[in-house]
Design a protein around this motif. Structure first.
Motif, PDB file in Angstrom:
ATOM      1  N   PHE A   1     -69.667 -19.103 -56.635  1.00  0.00           N
ATOM      2  CA  PHE A   1     -69.380 -19.764 -57.903  1.00  0.00           C
ATOM      3  C   PHE A   1     -70.679 -20.107 -58.634  1.00  0.00           C
ATOM      4  CE2 PHE A   1     -65.219 -20.305 -56.106  1.00  0.00           C
ATOM      5  CZ  PHE A   1     -64.367 -20.360 -57.202  1.00  0.00           C
ATOM      6  N   TYR A   2     -70.657 -19.899 -59.948  1.00  0.00           N
ATOM      7  CA  TYR A   2     -71.790 -20.268 -60.794  1.00  0.00           C
ATOM      8  C   TYR A   2     -71.238 -20.849 -62.085  1.00  0.00           C
ATOM      9  CZ  TYR A   2     -76.531 -20.142 -62.643  1.00  0.00           C
ATOM     10  OH  TYR A   2     -77.771 -20.503 -63.129  1.00  0.00           O
ATOM     11  N   GLU A   3     -71.829 -21.937 -62.523  1.00  0.00           N
ATOM     12  CA  GLU A   3     -71.334 -22.622 -63.713  1.00  0.00           C
ATOM     13  C   GLU A   3     -71.504 -21.768 -64.974  1.00  0.00           C
ATOM     14  OE1 GLU A   3     -72.492 -27.148 -62.267  1.00  0.00           O
ATOM     15  OE2 GLU A   3     -73.705 -26.124 -63.774  1.00  0.00           O
ATOM     16  N   PRO A   4     -70.562 -21.860 -65.905  1.00  0.00           N
ATOM     17  CA  PRO A   4     -70.773 -21.215 -67.206  1.00  0.00           C
ATOM     18  C   PRO A   4     -71.987 -21.842 -67.876  1.00  0.00           C
ATOM     19  CG  PRO A   4     -68.858 -22.672 -67.266  1.00  0.00           C
ATOM     20  CD  PRO A   4     -69.286 -22.583 -65.841  1.00  0.00           C
ATOM     21  N   THR A   5     -72.882 -20.991 -68.336  1.00  0.00           N
ATOM     22  CA  THR A   5     -74.235 -21.437 -68.692  1.00  0.00           C
ATOM     23  C   THR A   5     -74.600 -21.036 -70.115  1.00  0.00           C
ATOM     24  OG1 THR A   5     -74.938 -21.348 -66.384  1.00  0.00           O
ATOM     25  CG2 THR A   5     -76.671 -21.228 -68.053  1.00  0.00           C
ATOM     26  N   ILE A   6     -75.182 -21.996 -70.839  1.00  0.00           N
ATOM     27  CA  ILE A   6     -75.676 -21.751 -72.197  1.00  0.00           C
ATOM     28  C   ILE A   6     -77.173 -22.023 -72.202  1.00  0.00           C
ATOM     29  CG2 ILE A   6     -75.496 -22.367 -74.634  1.00  0.00           C
ATOM     30  CD1 ILE A   6     -72.691 -23.505 -73.988  1.00  0.00           C
ATOM     31  N   LEU A   7     -77.947 -21.053 -72.686  1.00  0.00           N
ATOM     32  CA  LEU A   7     -79.399 -21.176 -72.753  1.00  0.00           C
ATOM     33  C   LEU A   7     -79.868 -21.182 -74.200  1.00  0.00           C
ATOM     34  CD1 LEU A   7     -80.496 -18.601 -70.011  1.00  0.00           C
ATOM     35  CD2 LEU A   7     -80.203 -21.074 -69.739  1.00  0.00           C
ATOM     36  N   GLU A   8     -80.906 -21.960 -74.456  1.00  0.00           N
ATOM     37  CA  GLU A   8     -81.546 -22.029 -75.767  1.00  0.00           C
ATOM     38  C   GLU A   8     -83.034 -21.773 -75.592  1.00  0.00           C
ATOM     39  OE1 GLU A   8     -80.748 -25.003 -79.504  1.00  0.00           O
ATOM     40  OE2 GLU A   8     -81.671 -25.900 -77.732  1.00  0.00           O
ATOM     41  N   ASN A   9     -83.697 -21.408 -76.684  1.00  0.00           N
ATOM     42  CA  ASN A   9     -85.141 -21.135 -76.664  1.00  0.00           C
ATOM     43  C   ASN A   9     -85.486 -19.955 -75.756  1.00  0.00           C
ATOM     44  OD1 ASN A   9     -85.606 -23.417 -78.340  1.00  0.00           O
ATOM     45  ND2 ASN A   9     -85.580 -24.754 -76.533  1.00  0.00           N
ATOM     46  N   VAL A  10     -84.619 -18.982 -75.705  1.00  0.00           N
ATOM     47  CA  VAL A  10     -84.891 -17.766 -74.934  1.00  0.00           C
ATOM     48  C   VAL A  10     -85.820 -16.870 -75.755  1.00  0.00           C
ATOM     49  CG1 VAL A  10     -83.838 -15.653 -74.033  1.00  0.00           C
ATOM     50  CG2 VAL A  10     -82.759 -17.873 -73.615  1.00  0.00           C
ATOM     51  N   GLN A  11     -86.842 -16.348 -75.093  1.00  0.00           N
ATOM     52  CA  GLN A  11     -87.857 -15.546 -75.765  1.00  0.00           C
ATOM     53  C   GLN A  11     -87.855 -14.107 -75.249  1.00  0.00           C
ATOM     54  OE1 GLN A  11     -89.457 -16.958 -78.304  1.00  0.00           O
ATOM     55  NE2 GLN A  11     -88.367 -18.877 -77.845  1.00  0.00           N
ATOM     56  N   GLY A  12     -88.533 -13.243 -75.982  1.00  0.00           N
ATOM     57  CA  GLY A  12     -88.483 -11.815 -75.721  1.00  0.00           C
ATOM     58  C   GLY A  12     -89.030 -11.364 -74.385  1.00  0.00           C
ATOM     59  N   GLU A  13     -89.931 -12.146 -73.782  1.00  0.00           N
ATOM     60  CA  GLU A  13     -90.507 -11.727 -72.501  1.00  0.00           C
ATOM     61  C   GLU A  13     -89.598 -12.045 -71.318  1.00  0.00           C
ATOM     62  OE1 GLU A  13     -92.040 -15.949 -73.220  1.00  0.00           O
ATOM     63  OE2 GLU A  13     -91.639 -14.125 -74.400  1.00  0.00           O
ATOM     64  N   MET A  14     -88.494 -12.736 -71.563  1.00  0.00           N
ATOM     65  CA  MET A  14     -87.570 -13.109 -70.484  1.00  0.00           C
ATOM     66  C   MET A  14     -86.568 -11.994 -70.229  1.00  0.00           C
ATOM     67  SD  MET A  14     -86.809 -16.996 -71.785  1.00  0.00           S
ATOM     68  CE  MET A  14     -88.136 -18.112 -72.229  1.00  0.00           C
ATOM     69  N   ARG A  15     -86.244 -11.773 -68.956  1.00  0.00           N
ATOM     70  CA  ARG A  15     -85.274 -10.726 -68.621  1.00  0.00           C
ATOM     71  C   ARG A  15     -83.909 -11.003 -69.239  1.00  0.00           C
ATOM     72  NH1 ARG A  15     -85.209  -9.998 -62.318  1.00  0.00           N
ATOM     73  NH2 ARG A  15     -85.806 -12.195 -62.385  1.00  0.00           N
ATOM     74  N   VAL A  16     -83.529 -12.272 -69.326  1.00  0.00           N
ATOM     75  CA  VAL A  16     -82.225 -12.612 -69.867  1.00  0.00           C
ATOM     76  C   VAL A  16     -82.130 -12.267 -71.353  1.00  0.00           C
ATOM     77  CG1 VAL A  16     -82.704 -14.997 -70.596  1.00  0.00           C
ATOM     78  CG2 VAL A  16     -80.419 -14.400 -69.736  1.00  0.00           C
ATOM     79  N   PHE A  17     -83.283 -12.062 -71.996  1.00  0.00           N
ATOM     80  CA  PHE A  17     -83.295 -11.696 -73.412  1.00  0.00           C
ATOM     81  C   PHE A  17     -82.877 -10.251 -73.626  1.00  0.00           C
ATOM     82  CE2 PHE A  17     -85.463 -10.022 -77.192  1.00  0.00           C
ATOM     83  CZ  PHE A  17     -85.068 -10.941 -78.163  1.00  0.00           C
ATOM     84  N   ARG A  18     -83.349  -9.343 -72.750  1.00  0.00           N
ATOM     85  CA  ARG A  18     -83.135  -7.913 -72.977  1.00  0.00           C
ATOM     86  C   ARG A  18     -82.185  -7.266 -71.985  1.00  0.00           C
ATOM     87  NH1 ARG A  18     -85.177  -5.863 -77.582  1.00  0.00           N
ATOM     88  NH2 ARG A  18     -87.047  -6.939 -78.267  1.00  0.00           N
ATOM     89  N   ASP A  19     -82.202  -7.714 -70.741  1.00  0.00           N
ATOM     90  CA  ASP A  19     -81.432  -7.052 -69.693  1.00  0.00           C
ATOM     91  C   ASP A  19     -80.033  -7.636 -69.582  1.00  0.00           C
ATOM     92  OD1 ASP A  19     -83.718  -5.641 -69.194  1.00  0.00           O
ATOM     93  OD2 ASP A  19     -84.299  -6.813 -67.429  1.00  0.00           O
TER      94      ASP A  19
END
Length: 539
Positions: free
Chosen positions: A387-405
């Motif tokens: 189980f993993y909580e539903p997650t909201i992220l802010e201030n995500v930048q281009g060098e982060m994997r979550v930004f592109r992948d």
């Protein structure tokens, strides 16, 4: 938005019930019966299938090898040669019967989908609904899509030409674990209705839903040998499947899709590939906020975000950003996580430790590089191992994997934009192009923006289901999201070879021998071509 004001998160209320030891209508006898449908020559170890809710073993299926795959293709090919001559009306009755039985026995398959995949029941029901819709649609439309069509002949009045559609032969399917019923059966339905045999390799983590569907098809009248199933690791039996069939269909990662395309190309067979996505949702300043927030929750967290059409990038106009995100965070925190086999849970578990680790890695790296967690952001071992909580992220930048992948989990990043052009540019800033959505009260503007977004399907004021459920229209990806389409006319014709039959009633269409005769022929044909150019409808 300052993350501190919304940072505390329990990740949803405690689960309503745990599925550990509770298997609903699924007993060992049923699992053994389904496992026996796998095409296996025997003599090898079995593969354990685990319960995501608890980590316990649900059942076992055979570990097939290349020899099993070739035998499955041989059996399907023998049955296909007879099936290809059956009347369309006979095929239609089988799939309408299947439609009715899927709906009447839905509680059984809902339990099985939940136990294999870990998803909430409300999300498992989408699989039941889609399977019924696709069955009904192709049962009623296959004959029309595939009937011979008269085409314009070479010489008006003398050449009669038809386009016909004949089955490929045996179609191979490699399906993933995230939608174990839909993605194992709804693409196979048009292939069967087009007159083909099928060999399916479902994911070894979720094989029983596919086997249940095959058993129900046979009970509905499908010839038993026509639809073969092999189980095992894709790396072990995938190449043999491609070598043994006349068309290959794959749903899964872009990396694996590239390899399958290369292998299919070596054999010179067609393929259809629905691959990854990093899907965008654009919320314009005039959007209905309540509806858009509800749509974001649905689009981001259905099936735990483990869907190729899940929303992972959320672009909100700066005028409404603060209000929208505040409401979105509230709705997300209120989601009820759990493993109950009923409709009391809003989001279930991830399917495997592999997927949990991938989600954790994306979030942890983003936070370490400066992203803010507005909701969720942690696993919930108190509810179950994955189980993993539903997650909201802010201030995500281009060098982060979550930004592109592609994350492929319940994680979404929120971004501001100030103009429609900026929103479109940012939505298109991805190597993927599978699905997207646009939210606005101005339908003309919504349509105009949807036309500019580079994705195979774009929904207006709906996260994904409007395009997905419009099965008369094709669905698929562009860019790194794949090639080919499911649904609609394209979704059945891809399983056929088009053939042209032309009947000539005039003289041979070639210049006769001899200089004089050849010159007269060229003059005559030149005159006719010039005349036809001026006649509408001949072109």
């Amino acid at each position: 938005m300052e993350s501190e004001s919304v940072r505390p998160s329990a990740g949803g209320r405690p689960a309503a019930a745990k599925a550990s030891g509770a298997r609903g209508r699924i007993d060992q006898g049923m699992l053994d019966r389904l496992s026996s449908r796998v095409t296996s020559l025997g003599g090898r170890d079995a593969i354990p299938v685990y319960l995501p809710f608890s980590g316990e073993v649900l059942g076992h299926v055979p570990r097939c090898n290349a020899e099993d795959v070739r035998e499955a293709a041989r059996r399907a090919g023998e049955a296909q040669r007879i099936w290809s001559h059956t009347r369309p009306a006979h095929r239609r009755r089988i799939f309408l019967r299947f439609h009715d039985r899927v709906l009447s026995r839905q509680d059984e398959i809902l339990d099985l989908i939940q136990l294999e995949s870990g998803k909430a029941r409300r999300h498992a029901f989408e699989e039941v609904m889609d399977t019924a819709i696709v069955s009904r649609y192709y049962a009623n439309s296959a004959e029309e899509h595939l009937k011979a069509r008269k085409r314009r002949g070479a010489i008006p009045g003398m050449t009669t030409t038809w386009e016909t559609f004949q089955p490929k032969g045996v179609v191979g399917f490699i399906s993933p674990w995230n939608y174990p019923l839909i993605l194992s059966i709804t693409d196979a339905i048009p292939a069967l209705l087009a007159g083909n045999g099928v060999v399916l390799k479902p994911d070894h983590e979720t094989p029983f839903s596919a086997l249940w569907a095959v058993e129900l098809l046979v009970d509905s009248g499908l010839p038993p040998s026509l639809f073969q199933v092999v189980t095992g690791q894709g790396s072990e039996i995938g190449p043999a499947l491609i070598e043994s069939v006349d068309f290959i269909s794959f749903t899964g990662s872009t990396e694996t899709g590239r390899k399958i395309a290369r292998d299919a190309g070596e054999k010179l067979i067609d393929c259809s590939l629905e691959l990854g996505g990093k899907n965008a949702m654009i919320v314009l300043a005039d959007a209905d906020l309540e509806k858009a927030v509800a749509g974001a929750v649905q689009g981001c967290f259905t099936s735990g975000g483990q869907s190729c059409i899940s929303i992972e990038r959320l672009y909100v106009h700066s005028k409404i950003y603060e209000t929208f995100v505040h409401r979105f965070v509230e709705k997300t925190r209120a989601l009820r996580l759990g493993s109950a086999l009923d409709y009391g849970v809003d989001m279930g578990s991830l399917t495997s430790s592999r997927q949990l680790h991938a989600v954790e890695a994306h979030v942890e790296e983003a936070v370490a590089k400066g992203a803010s967690v507005l909701a969720g952001g942690r696993s919930r071992p108190d509810l179950g191992p994955y189980f993993y909580e539903p997650t909201i992220l802010e201030n995500v930048q281009g060098e982060m994997r979550v930004f592109r992948d592609e994350t492929f989990g319940p994680v979404v990043s929120v971004y501001r934009f100030r103009s429609d052009d900026e929103a479109v540019e940012r939505a298109n800033d991805s190597r993927y192009g599978l699905s997207a959505s646009v939210w606005t009260r101005d339908h003309a503007k919504g349509r105009a923006i949807a036309e500019q977004v580079r994705a195979g399907t774009v929904n207006i004021n709906e996260p994904y289901a409007a395009a997905w459920g419009s099965v008369d229209s094709p669905m698929g990806g562009i860019k790194d999201s794949g090639i080919g389409r499911r649904h609609g006319r394209e979704g059945i014709r891809k399983y056929t070879e088009s053939k042209t039959i032309a009947h000539e009633r005039g003289p041979l269409l070639a210049a006769p021998q001899g200089a004089t005769a050849g010159r007269r022929y060229s003059q005559l044909m030149t005159g006719l071509l010039q005349a036809w150019r001026r006649i509408p409808g001949i072109g």
